[in-house]
Design a protein around this motif. Structure first.
Motif, PDB file in Angstrom:
ATOM      1  N   ALA A  35      -1.705  -8.591   0.214  1.00  0.00           N
ATOM      2  CA  ALA A  35      -0.923  -7.660  -0.600  1.00  0.00           C
ATOM      3  C   ALA A  35      -1.785  -7.075  -1.717  1.00  0.00           C
ATOM      4  O   ALA A  35      -1.675  -5.884  -2.037  1.00  0.00           O
ATOM      5  CB  ALA A  35       0.293  -8.360  -1.177  1.00  0.00           C
ATOM      6  N   GLU A  36      -2.644  -7.877  -2.285  1.00  0.00           N
ATOM      7  CA  GLU A  36      -3.518  -7.388  -3.356  1.00  0.00           C
ATOM      8  C   GLU A  36      -4.503  -6.344  -2.828  1.00  0.00           C
ATOM      9  O   GLU A  36      -4.741  -5.322  -3.481  1.00  0.00           O
ATOM     10  CB  GLU A  36      -4.273  -8.555  -3.987  1.00  0.00           C
ATOM     11  N   GLU A  37      -5.038  -6.568  -1.648  1.00  0.00           N
ATOM     12  CA  GLU A  37      -5.949  -5.591  -1.046  1.00  0.00           C
ATOM     13  C   GLU A  37      -5.224  -4.283  -0.739  1.00  0.00           C
ATOM     14  O   GLU A  37      -5.771  -3.198  -0.955  1.00  0.00           O
ATOM     15  CB  GLU A  37      -6.565  -6.155   0.236  1.00  0.00           C
ATOM     16  N   ARG A  38      -3.980  -4.390  -0.243  1.00  0.00           N
ATOM     17  CA  ARG A  38      -3.204  -3.173   0.029  1.00  0.00           C
ATOM     18  C   ARG A  38      -2.909  -2.427  -1.258  1.00  0.00           C
ATOM     19  O   ARG A  38      -2.951  -1.188  -1.301  1.00  0.00           O
ATOM     20  CB  ARG A  38      -1.903  -3.533   0.755  1.00  0.00           C
ATOM     21  N   TYR A  39      -2.643  -3.160  -2.356  1.00  0.00           N
ATOM     22  CA  TYR A  39      -2.387  -2.508  -3.637  1.00  0.00           C
ATOM     23  C   TYR A  39      -3.638  -1.782  -4.129  1.00  0.00           C
ATOM     24  O   TYR A  39      -3.564  -0.645  -4.572  1.00  0.00           O
ATOM     25  CB  TYR A  39      -1.916  -3.523  -4.680  1.00  0.00           C
ATOM     26  N   HIS A  40      -4.794  -2.418  -4.035  1.00  0.00           N
ATOM     27  CA  HIS A  40      -6.038  -1.774  -4.459  1.00  0.00           C
ATOM     28  C   HIS A  40      -6.312  -0.520  -3.629  1.00  0.00           C
ATOM     29  O   HIS A  40      -6.761   0.502  -4.163  1.00  0.00           O
ATOM     30  CB  HIS A  40      -7.220  -2.739  -4.367  1.00  0.00           C
ATOM     31  N   ALA A  41      -6.043  -0.588  -2.335  1.00  0.00           N
ATOM     32  CA  ALA A  41      -6.237   0.579  -1.475  1.00  0.00           C
ATOM     33  C   ALA A  41      -5.279   1.699  -1.866  1.00  0.00           C
ATOM     34  O   ALA A  41      -5.652   2.881  -1.873  1.00  0.00           O
ATOM     35  CB  ALA A  41      -6.041   0.200  -0.013  1.00  0.00           C
ATOM     36  N   PHE A  42      -4.037   1.327  -2.202  1.00  0.00           N
ATOM     37  CA  PHE A  42      -3.058   2.326  -2.636  1.00  0.00           C
ATOM     38  C   PHE A  42      -3.516   3.008  -3.914  1.00  0.00           C
ATOM     39  O   PHE A  42      -3.463   4.235  -4.032  1.00  0.00           O
ATOM     40  CB  PHE A  42      -1.693   1.655  -2.850  1.00  0.00           C
TER      41      PHE A  42
END
Length: 79
Positions: A35-42
């Motif tokens: 989830a943290e990686e997806r947030y950074h990508a967002f």
């Protein structure tokens, strides 16, 4: 319309290809990234939006709860 304007067919094919690429990339990220990686990508993809969008909308886009998103934002310092 396709017969009358051949360039329209080419544009339609190009847009469909870009859309398919985006869908595949998003699905891959949803199942293989945290989830943290997806947030950074967002945040990297939409730098202007993450401050203006409501948390519940971002959380829904990322596939996490609002509480989880709040923890991620607090941990990363990206408010």
């Amino acid at each position: 319309m396709k017969r009358e304007v051949p360039a329209f067919n080419a544009l339609e094919n190009q847009l469909a290809g870009c859309n398919l690429d985006a869908q595949v990339n998003r699905l891959y990220a949803a199942i293989s990234h945290t989830a943290e990686e997806r947030y950074h990508a967002f945040v990297a993809a939409f730098p202007d939006f993450y401050r203006r969008m409501p948390l519940h909308m971002i959380a829904s886009y990322l596939g996490v709860s609002r509480e989880t998103l709040s923890r991620i934002r607090k941990h990363t310092g990206l408010y």
